[in-house]
Design an enzyme around this catalytic site. Structure first.
Site, short mmCIF file in Angstrom:
data_model
loop_
_atom_site.label_atom_id
_atom_site.label_comp_id
_atom_site.label_asym_id
_atom_site.label_seq_id
_atom_site.Cartn_x
_atom_site.Cartn_y
_atom_site.Cartn_z
N LYS A 61 23.01 36.04 -54.70
CA LYS A 61 22.18 35.12 -53.91
C LYS A 61 21.28 35.86 -52.93
O LYS A 61 20.22 35.35 -52.56
CB LYS A 61 23.05 34.14 -53.14
N TYR A 276 34.51 22.83 -62.89
CA TYR A 276 34.12 23.80 -61.86
C TYR A 276 35.30 24.05 -60.90
O TYR A 276 35.91 23.09 -60.41
CB TYR A 276 32.92 23.25 -61.08
N TYR A 302 33.29 32.41 -60.57
CA TYR A 302 31.99 32.85 -61.09
C TYR A 302 32.10 34.10 -61.97
O TYR A 302 32.10 34.02 -63.18
CB TYR A 302 31.01 33.08 -59.94
C1 LIG Z 1 29.14 34.90 -57.56
C2 LIG Z 1 28.19 34.04 -58.26
N1 LIG Z 1 27.81 34.37 -59.50
C3 LIG Z 1 26.95 33.62 -60.20
C4 LIG Z 1 26.43 32.47 -59.67
C5 LIG Z 1 25.52 31.67 -60.54
O1 LIG Z 1 24.18 31.94 -60.23
P1 LIG Z 1 23.15 30.75 -60.32
O2 LIG Z 1 23.64 29.73 -59.35
O3 LIG Z 1 21.86 31.34 -59.97
O4 LIG Z 1 23.20 30.21 -61.71
C6 LIG Z 1 26.79 32.08 -58.38
C7 LIG Z 1 26.26 30.82 -57.81
O5 LIG Z 1 26.78 30.24 -56.91
C8 LIG Z 1 27.69 32.89 -57.65
O6 LIG Z 1 28.07 32.56 -56.41
#
Ligand SMILES: Cc1ncc(COP(=O)(O)O)c(C=O)c1O
Length: 343
Positions: A61, A276, A302
């Site tokens: 991010k 989720y 994630y």
């Molecule tokens: C650690 C992590 N990886 C991947 C993502 C996914 O990225 P995106 O939200 O841009 O799809 C997030 C999103 O919150 C994240 O916190």
């Protein structure tokens, strides 16, 4: 395979016209994962360490926030409003970036998206660091509308004479995704320096900005690299729709909409577990395998799901043995501390 439209310096030149705040330690390392490669007996695996972007424990991010908060500063904002679940990595990084730039950070904490209300989930990991960084929390019950409540908080701040800048859920809009375009340029440069012939890039995809920006970047400078987004929200159709919409916005911002046309995106379902934030056994297996083969720490919501996707694709025969595949580690490791019961 279509030819590249631009070279990385030409794409970086377009990116340099957008306001940007320096927040990340870049470039992040690109490293081989020889022991994981051997354990899986598949293609040569590499990892791009965007968990190491630096500030406030790092993560993907921060790349988006360089462009979002760059615009906030250029607009004369004096505070930021964003949103996320109690264990949001995005909120933690936004709070850290806001602190560094001297912007007050207001956070809409969405309670109830994840059916977990234990103390570890609500108060440790990302929640603890976000508090430490001084974010002002506004608790709101999850309704399915990710961005609704931030508009109201921003309106209240405006009425009080403040100049809020809204950062959407996950930092995902056309401007935020510029950070992932930059990541694609950086990666393509490293691949060239290391003399690799990378055929695919895999990463986890949720609010969709990362995949959208990577897709725009690769379509412009390295269309031979296949981009595979692993759905971690158990909502692959929604993710794909958001990726397409954000990619179109990003291409427009860069003046590349006509040049790139409609980019094809690949969002893979089947690795997200039941919902989720609910941890599946394959995710735990993937987290343990990466940790024990490579000393690489990923998280249950994630990057560990993305790793489970990568491992599942290798085992399922997605790649030839001679291919070289990069996994983008998007961070999220503070989230581990919210799930002590899982490990
Ligand atoms: C650690 C992590 N990886 C991947 C993502 C996914 O990225 P995106 O939200 O841009 O799809 C997030 C999103 O919150 C994240 O916190």
């Amino acid at each position: 395979m279509s030819p590249a439209h631009l070279d990385p310096p030409a794409l970086l030149d377009r990116l340099s016209r957008e306001p940007r705040a320096a927040l990340c330690h870049l470039p992040t390392p690109l490293e081989a994962m020889p022991r994981l490669t051997a354990a899986l007996g598949g293609p040569a695996l590499y990892v791009k360490r965007d968990d190491l972007t630096g500030l406030a424990f790092g993560g993907n991010k921060l790349r988006k926030l360089e462009y979002l908060l760059g615009a906030a500063v250029a607009d004369g904002a004096d505070c930021v409003v964003t949103c996320g679940v109690p264990q949001s990595n995005h909120v933690r990084q936004t709070a850290g970036a806001s602190a560094k730039l001297g912007l007050e950070c207001h956070v809409v904490t969405l309670k109830g998206r994840v059916a977990k209300d234990d103390a570890a989930y609500l108060t440790s990991g990302n929640a603890l660091v976000t508090r430490l960084l001084g974010a002002v929390a506004h608790e709101v019950a999850w309704s399915g509308d990710r961005n609704g409540a931030i508009e109201q908080i921003a309106a209240d701040l405006r009425a009080a004479g403040r100049r809020p800048y809204i950062v959407p859920y996950g930092g995902s809009n056309g401007r935020g995704a510029l950070g992932a375009v930059h990541a694609a340029c950086e990666l393509v440069g490293q691949i060239g320096e290391m003399g690799l012939e990378v055929t695919a890039l895999a990463h986890c995809s949720g609010s969709a900005g990362t995949q959208a920006g990577l897709g725009v970047g690769l379509a412009a400078v390295a269309p031979e690299i296949r981009l595979i987004g692993i759905d971690i929200d158990a909502e692959p159709e929604r993710v794909l729709g958001d990726v397409r919409r954000i990619a179109a916005e990003t291409a427009e911002l860069l003046g590349l909409a006509d040049t790139l046309g409609d980019i094809e995106f690949d969002v893979r379902a089947g690795f997200a577990g039941p919902a989720y934030g609910v941890v599946a056994p394959e995710t735990v297996e993937a987290i343990e395998l990466a940790a024990r083969c490579e000393g690489l720490v990923t998280d249950p919501v994630y990057s560990g799901r993305g790793m489970a996707g990568l491992i599942g694709l290798v085992r399922g025969g997605e790649f030839e043995a001679g291919e070289a595949v990069v996994f983008l580690h998007t961070g999220g490791t503070p989230g581990l501390f919210a799930y002590p019961d899982v490990f």
